[in-house]
Motif scaffolding. Structure first.
Motif, PDB file in Angstrom:
ATOM      1  N   TYR A  33       0.700  -1.289   0.207  1.00  0.00           N
ATOM      2  CA  TYR A  33       0.047  -0.110   0.043  1.00  0.00           C
ATOM      3  C   TYR A  33       0.840   1.352   0.016  1.00  0.00           C
ATOM      4  CZ  TYR A  33      -2.926  -3.793   1.982  1.00  0.00           C
ATOM      5  OH  TYR A  33      -3.599  -4.841   2.681  1.00  0.00           O
ATOM      6  N   TYR A  35       0.663   5.423   1.454  1.00  0.00           N
ATOM      7  CA  TYR A  35      -0.424   6.357   2.236  1.00  0.00           C
ATOM      8  C   TYR A  35       0.669   7.445   2.185  1.00  0.00           C
ATOM      9  CZ  TYR A  35      -3.351   2.473   4.077  1.00  0.00           C
ATOM     10  OH  TYR A  35      -3.922   1.281   4.358  1.00  0.00           O
ATOM     11  N   GLN A  37       0.830  11.394   4.251  1.00  0.00           N
ATOM     12  CA  GLN A  37       0.608  12.250   5.474  1.00  0.00           C
ATOM     13  C   GLN A  37       1.023  13.492   5.359  1.00  0.00           C
ATOM     14  OE1 GLN A  37       2.758  11.081   9.264  1.00  0.00           O
ATOM     15  NE2 GLN A  37       0.805  11.209  10.218  1.00  0.00           N
ATOM     16  N   PRO A  42      -4.139  14.682   7.206  1.00  0.00           N
ATOM     17  CA  PRO A  42      -3.240  13.371   7.776  1.00  0.00           C
ATOM     18  C   PRO A  42      -3.595  12.203   7.485  1.00  0.00           C
ATOM     19  CG  PRO A  42      -4.622  14.982   9.338  1.00  0.00           C
ATOM     20  CD  PRO A  42      -4.946  15.190   8.046  1.00  0.00           C
ATOM     21  N   LEU A  43      -2.741  11.358   6.850  1.00  0.00           N
ATOM     22  CA  LEU A  43      -2.873   9.787   6.769  1.00  0.00           C
ATOM     23  C   LEU A  43      -3.994   9.650   5.816  1.00  0.00           C
ATOM     24  CD1 LEU A  43      -1.905   8.266  10.156  1.00  0.00           C
ATOM     25  CD2 LEU A  43      -0.824   8.023   7.877  1.00  0.00           C
ATOM     26  N   PHE A  45      -4.881   7.441   2.420  1.00  0.00           N
ATOM     27  CA  PHE A  45      -4.631   6.278   1.537  1.00  0.00           C
ATOM     28  C   PHE A  45      -4.547   6.543   0.275  1.00  0.00           C
ATOM     29  CE2 PHE A  45      -4.972   1.845  -0.062  1.00  0.00           C
ATOM     30  CZ  PHE A  45      -5.856   1.905  -1.024  1.00  0.00           C
ATOM     31  N   GLN A  58      -7.383   5.217  -4.579  1.00  0.00           N
ATOM     32  CA  GLN A  58      -8.083   6.645  -4.238  1.00  0.00           C
ATOM     33  C   GLN A  58      -7.384   7.875  -4.514  1.00  0.00           C
ATOM     34  OE1 GLN A  58     -10.262   6.160  -0.596  1.00  0.00           O
ATOM     35  NE2 GLN A  58     -10.606   4.092  -0.958  1.00  0.00           N
ATOM     36  N   PHE A  90       4.227   6.985   2.931  1.00  0.00           N
ATOM     37  CA  PHE A  90       4.605   5.850   3.793  1.00  0.00           C
ATOM     38  C   PHE A  90       3.898   4.791   2.899  1.00  0.00           C
ATOM     39  CE2 PHE A  90       5.720   7.145   7.702  1.00  0.00           C
ATOM     40  CZ  PHE A  90       4.973   8.457   7.991  1.00  0.00           C
ATOM     41  N   PHE A 104       3.956  -0.524   8.452  1.00  0.00           N
ATOM     42  CA  PHE A 104       4.411   0.494   7.876  1.00  0.00           C
ATOM     43  C   PHE A 104       5.676   0.865   7.837  1.00  0.00           C
ATOM     44  CE2 PHE A 104       0.699   3.282   6.954  1.00  0.00           C
ATOM     45  CZ  PHE A 104      -0.378   2.530   7.419  1.00  0.00           C
ATOM     46  N   PRO A 106       9.337   3.397   7.031  1.00  0.00           N
ATOM     47  CA  PRO A 106       9.913   4.416   7.754  1.00  0.00           C
ATOM     48  C   PRO A 106       9.442   5.693   7.037  1.00  0.00           C
ATOM     49  CG  PRO A 106      11.630   3.582   6.754  1.00  0.00           C
ATOM     50  CD  PRO A 106      10.474   2.545   6.355  1.00  0.00           C
ATOM     51  N   ARG A 109      10.023  11.508   3.238  1.00  0.00           N
ATOM     52  CA  ARG A 109       9.589  12.838   3.334  1.00  0.00           C
ATOM     53  C   ARG A 109      10.156  13.868   2.081  1.00  0.00           C
ATOM     54  NH1 ARG A 109      10.798  16.066   8.856  1.00  0.00           N
ATOM     55  NH2 ARG A 109       9.426  14.024   9.760  1.00  0.00           N
TER      56      ARG A 109
ATOM     57  N   SER B  43       7.769   6.746  11.969  1.00  0.00           N
ATOM     58  CA  SER B  43       6.477   6.032  11.347  1.00  0.00           C
ATOM     59  C   SER B  43       5.399   5.555  12.132  1.00  0.00           C
ATOM     60  CB  SER B  43       7.061   4.903  10.363  1.00  0.00           C
ATOM     61  OG  SER B  43       5.967   4.389   9.765  1.00  0.00           O
ATOM     62  N   LEU B  44       4.460   4.833  11.613  1.00  0.00           N
ATOM     63  CA  LEU B  44       3.265   4.332  12.360  1.00  0.00           C
ATOM     64  C   LEU B  44       3.740   2.912  12.986  1.00  0.00           C
ATOM     65  CD1 LEU B  44       2.045   6.445  10.010  1.00  0.00           C
ATOM     66  CD2 LEU B  44       0.135   5.298  11.091  1.00  0.00           C
ATOM     67  N   PHE B  89      -3.487   6.922  16.246  1.00  0.00           N
ATOM     68  CA  PHE B  89      -4.628   6.867  15.154  1.00  0.00           C
ATOM     69  C   PHE B  89      -5.425   5.707  15.155  1.00  0.00           C
ATOM     70  CE2 PHE B  89      -3.057  10.521  12.807  1.00  0.00           C
ATOM     71  CZ  PHE B  89      -1.650  10.534  13.252  1.00  0.00           C
ATOM     72  N   ALA B 100      -8.381  -0.625   1.966  1.00  0.00           N
ATOM     73  CA  ALA B 100      -7.828   0.671   2.645  1.00  0.00           C
ATOM     74  C   ALA B 100      -7.926   0.779   3.888  1.00  0.00           C
ATOM     75  CB  ALA B 100      -8.144   1.718   1.611  1.00  0.00           C
ATOM     76  N   LEU B 101      -6.947   1.367   4.741  1.00  0.00           N
ATOM     77  CA  LEU B 101      -7.183   1.843   6.035  1.00  0.00           C
ATOM     78  C   LEU B 101      -7.523   3.235   6.098  1.00  0.00           C
ATOM     79  CD1 LEU B 101      -4.382   0.305   7.951  1.00  0.00           C
ATOM     80  CD2 LEU B 101      -6.731  -0.436   7.922  1.00  0.00           C
ATOM     81  N   ILE B 102      -8.731   3.715   6.470  1.00  0.00           N
ATOM     82  CA  ILE B 102      -9.231   4.925   6.701  1.00  0.00           C
ATOM     83  C   ILE B 102      -8.815   5.563   8.023  1.00  0.00           C
ATOM     84  CG2 ILE B 102     -10.980   6.583   6.157  1.00  0.00           C
ATOM     85  CD1 ILE B 102     -10.193   4.974   3.710  1.00  0.00           C
ATOM     86  N   PHE B 103      -8.232   6.550   8.181  1.00  0.00           N
ATOM     87  CA  PHE B 103      -7.805   6.966   9.368  1.00  0.00           C
ATOM     88  C   PHE B 103      -8.370   8.047   9.986  1.00  0.00           C
ATOM     89  CE2 PHE B 103      -3.814   4.689  10.266  1.00  0.00           C
ATOM     90  CZ  PHE B 103      -3.546   3.957   9.129  1.00  0.00           C
TER      91      PHE B 103
END
Lengths: 113, 113
Positions: A33, A35, A37, A42-43, A45, A58, A90, A104, A106, A109, B43-44, B89, B100-103
């Motif tokens: 995946y 993502y 941020q 924030p965060l 997908f 998405q 990420f 996830f 690291p 950026r 990271s998360l 989160f 998908a993770l929706i945060f």
């Protein structure tokens, strides 16, 4: 040893240029995946892949293109970079796409000037 | 699409007390609810999850509760320690689409000695 590698760690780009963000996972996972941020969203997908096939996208913009050359690789190509693309990207992976835990990397950026 | 609302943006607790973070979701098809911890500049990190076939799960000092009727889930951090200070989160995912993770927007937890 890191199980999910993202390269580079930091990236500064000029508006209008193109960059590729690298992600490799050594967890033996079949789903990967991306993502994003940022301070504004924030965060968020972006994409999911399972067995190297796109499952969900998405991201509204076609400037973002995932590329899976190997089962454990999912790179992200970003073209025509804009300052709004500045964020931490990420990569994540899971055993499969069936509601399994996502781990996830690291992050990379990205700063677009 | 799914929307996840994380109700507390900040939470300050004394060491040893409990911290509770509440999230609500909109999509009744959501069936997987993980929680992640993010320390500054990192990271998360996955901490705990719950699936829709149960309404409570505990892992050491962490308890997750799920109320499917109210479409609400919560993270309870018991006997808090200074190292619990981070952004937490919540997320939701369904078996449809690309998993998908929706945060949620994150809760900054500060544990003071």
């Amino acid at each position: 040893d890191p199980k999910i590698i993202q390269k580079p760690k930091y990236l500064v780009a000029v508006t209008g240029s193109e960059k590729i963000l690298i992600c490799e996972q050594y967890l033996g996972h079949n789903a990967m995946y991306w993502y994003r941020q940022s301070a504004k969203k924030p965060l968020e997908f972006m994409f999911s892949y399972s067995y190297q096939k796109l499952m969900d996208n998405q991201t509204a913009s076609s400037r973002f293109q995932p590329q899976s050359s190997k089962k454990n690789h999912l790179d992200l190509q970003i073209t025509a970079l804009k300052p709004d693309d500045s964020a931490t990207y990420f990569c994540a992976s899971s055993q499969d796409a069936g509601g399994r835990t996502q781990y996830f990397g690291p992050g990379t950026r990205l700063l677009v000037l | 699409g799914e929307k996840v609302e994380q109700h507390e943006s900040t939470l300050s607790v004394r060491e040893g007390d409990s911290a509770v973070i509440n999230c609500t979701y909109t999509d009744t098809a959501s069936s997987y609810f993980p929680w992640y911890k993010q320390e500054a500049g990192k990271s998360l990190h996955f901490v705990i999850d719950i699936r829709s076939n149960v309404d409570r799960k505990q892992s050491q000092r962490l308890i997750v509760l799920l109320d499917k009727k109210a479409k609400r889930f919560s993270l309870h951090i018991t006997a808090t320690q200074p190292e619990d200070s981070a952004i937490y989160f919540c997320a939701a995912s369904s078996y449809q689409g690309g998993r998908a993770l929706i945060f949620g927007t994150g809760t900054t937890v500060s544990v003071s000695p």
